[in-house]
Write an enzyme that holds these catalytic residues in place. Structure first.
Site, short mmCIF file in Angstrom:
data_model
loop_
_atom_site.label_atom_id
_atom_site.label_comp_id
_atom_site.label_asym_id
_atom_site.label_seq_id
_atom_site.Cartn_x
_atom_site.Cartn_y
_atom_site.Cartn_z
N LYS A 1 -34.33 10.94 -25.35
CA LYS A 1 -33.95 12.09 -26.20
C LYS A 1 -34.85 12.15 -27.43
CE LYS A 1 -28.96 12.67 -25.12
NZ LYS A 1 -27.59 12.72 -25.65
N HIS B 1 -25.53 11.78 9.70
CA HIS B 1 -26.71 12.27 10.40
C HIS B 1 -27.92 12.28 9.47
CE1 HIS B 1 -24.28 13.47 13.89
NE2 HIS B 1 -23.34 13.50 12.96
N GLU C 1 -25.38 4.23 -15.72
CA GLU C 1 -25.63 4.21 -17.16
C GLU C 1 -24.85 3.08 -17.85
OE1 GLU C 1 -26.56 8.48 -18.43
OE2 GLU C 1 -25.13 7.87 -19.94
O1 PA5 Z 1 -22.54 9.15 -21.14
C1 PA5 Z 1 -23.22 9.55 -22.08
O2 PA5 Z 1 -22.99 9.19 -23.25
C2 PA5 Z 1 -24.35 10.55 -21.88
O3 PA5 Z 1 -24.59 10.80 -20.54
C3 PA5 Z 1 -24.03 11.86 -22.56
O4 PA5 Z 1 -22.82 12.37 -22.06
C4 PA5 Z 1 -25.14 12.91 -22.36
O5 PA5 Z 1 -26.36 12.39 -22.81
C5 PA5 Z 1 -24.81 14.19 -23.13
O6 PA5 Z 1 -24.66 13.91 -24.50
P1 PA5 Z 1 -23.95 14.90 -25.48
O7 PA5 Z 1 -22.53 15.07 -25.08
O8 PA5 Z 1 -24.09 14.27 -26.82
O9 PA5 Z 1 -24.68 16.21 -25.38
#
Ligand code: PA5
Length: 444
Positions: A430, A316, A287
């Site tokens: 989202k 394996h 990410e």
């Molecule tokens: O790293 C990030 O920002 C995302 O992976 C969020 O942690 C994830 O989308 C969850 O978001 P939130 O904490 O707003 O529910």
């Protein structure tokens, strides 16, 4: 006895001198020094002026004190902690609990809410008595569909079990200090709350209350995590290029990616308790670095695909591919110097060489030999690989290891010239989900 280093990176088998043409030339790593120095200087400045929040999280002692005291208070008399979160809001806590939970201390911990799969939720409800459970709903934005929908259901079931009035004593909301619907609900219902610092993004938040509260409830020494983090961070900030492990890790992965088209990063701990570290790293690396545009808005389409593997299990399964498949991977092992518990093997069949050669050997010894054997085979096949060594699995080493990987990710983002801290691709999904489910103000 001299103090053991919490971690070191052996990168010799990432180099051409060891593995041949698929390896990085040492001279190229030297030539990258200026850029690595620049990345380090930028992070040093950010640590000093506080502009990159996660770098200074271990110094926020008030948050840590609040976490410990709330964990003590809220878990009294209860048996299970149910953590409801997704992505950066649960992968770090999952990693800590899996790696470090002591068998004899703390609440049992269950995770739910990273999927809207009703069968998983049904399984939780069948196996956890909510009367003795503490719910920790974690969402920085406070509006993410998977954890919020799960929370709405569990809250309803909790109220049915303990009563509307009492249920609030069994909920902790970890969210933004002021904004988001979870904050509104928490204030309205009188839930205990913990902050997700607004200057720390989800995947870099493991050492904030997001990861520390579940860890503290699980009986893990959270001060140790922070100590390990500080040691690795400070060593990174003060060690010069060439001898700096996180800079070497990032530099070698950058060169493998940019010069040799190695677009896959495999993380392969040789320790079952570190298996979820690879899932956490997968989000961090994927990410943070997978970006369409660079910091100047130019289309670059960068990213290295992180793969989670586990030694010895995947010897394996995946190793055939790593040894003989395309030259598109860089592999990092994690080796643990000594296991906290171990067994020495008996010798019930001394006449059978097929098993008697194992007599007296410990499992830890066998696991380390398996790791070495895998590395030697890869090296022989010309496949770049490196090893992160930690002396043992402890709060200090896990805090240090996670900090090392966050630092390496931040340096890698500098080299690729991308923003490590945004995730427009996630946000887009989202928004579409909200529109599909008919939320007001969201259109397809
Ligand atoms: O790293 C990030 O920002 C995302 O992976 C969020 O942690 C994830 O989308 C969850 O978001 P939130 O904490 O707003 O529910």
């Amino acid at each position: 006895m001299p103090k053991e280093k919490p971690l070191f990176y052996d990168h010799r088998s990432m180099l051409k001198e060891r593995v041949g043409v698929a390896g990085v030339r040492s001279i190229d790593l030297v030539r990258l020094s200026k850029r690595l120095e620049k990345a380090q200087a930028k992070l040093k400045l950010a640590a000093a002026d506080g502009s990159v929040g996660w770098l200074t999280v271990p110094e926020r002692r008030a948050d840590c004190r609040e976490v410990k005291s709330l964990a003590r208070k809220m878990s009294a008399g209860l048996k299970t902690l149910v953590v409801i979160g997704i992505g950066g809001s649960d992968l770090g806590a999952k990693t800590l609990v899996r790696a470090l939970k002591p068998a004899s201390r703390g609440l049992d911990v269950r995770f739910v809410g990273s999927n809207t799969d009703p069968e998983e939720i049904a399984d939780l409800l069948r196996t956890v008595d909510l009367k003795t459970a503490l719910l920790n709903v974690v969402s920085k934005s406070g509006g993410t569909i998977e954890p919020m929908s799960t929370f709405l259901l569990l809250r309803d079931r909790l109220m049915r079990r303990v009563g509307r009035k009492s249920h609030a004593r069994q909920v902790v909301a970890t969210t933004d200090r002021t904004s988001g619907v979870l904050r509104t609900i928490a204030d309205r219902e009188g839930y205990a709350t913990l902050p997700v610092p607004d200057d720390v993004g989800g995947r870099f938040s493991v050492l904030t209350p997001v990861g520390l509260f579940p860890a503290a409830c699980a009986g893990i020494a959270v001060d140790g995590l922070l100590r390990g983090a500080v040691e690795v961070r400070d060593s990174f900030l003060s060690t010069s290029v060439g001898r700096n492990d996180a800079l070497n890790f990032a530099g070698l992965h950058y060169l493998g990616y940019a010069r040799r088209g190695q677009r896959i990063t495999v993380l392969m701990p040789y320790a079952a308790r570190l298996d979820l570290l690879s899932s956490w790293f997968r989000q961090l690396w994927g990410e943070s670095l997978g970006k369409e545009i660079n910091v100047d808005g130019r289309i670059v389409g960068h990213g290295l695909t992180p793969v989670a593997a586990l030694g010895a299990t995947d010897q394996h399964s995946q190793i055939q591919l790593y040894n003989e498949g395309p030259f598109d991977k860089m592999i990092t092992f994690i080796e643990v110097g000594r296991m906290r518990e171990d067994f020495s093997l008996p010798n019930p069949f001394p006449d059978l060489e097929g098993v008697s050669y194992l007599a007296g050997k410990s499992f830890g010894e066998i696991l380390r030999a398996e790791r070495r054997a895998t590395a030697m085979a890869l090296e022989d096949n010309g496949r770049p690989n490196g090893v992160l060594h930690i002396p043992e699995i402890s709060p200090e080493t896990v805090g240090g290891l996670m900090t090392f990987l966050m630092l390496s990710t931040a340096v890698m983002a500098e080299l690729l010239d991308v923003n490590a801290y945004n995730q427009p691709g996630v946000e887009k999904g989202k928004r579409i989900i909200s529109a599909l489910l008919g939320r007001k103000g969201f259109k397809l």
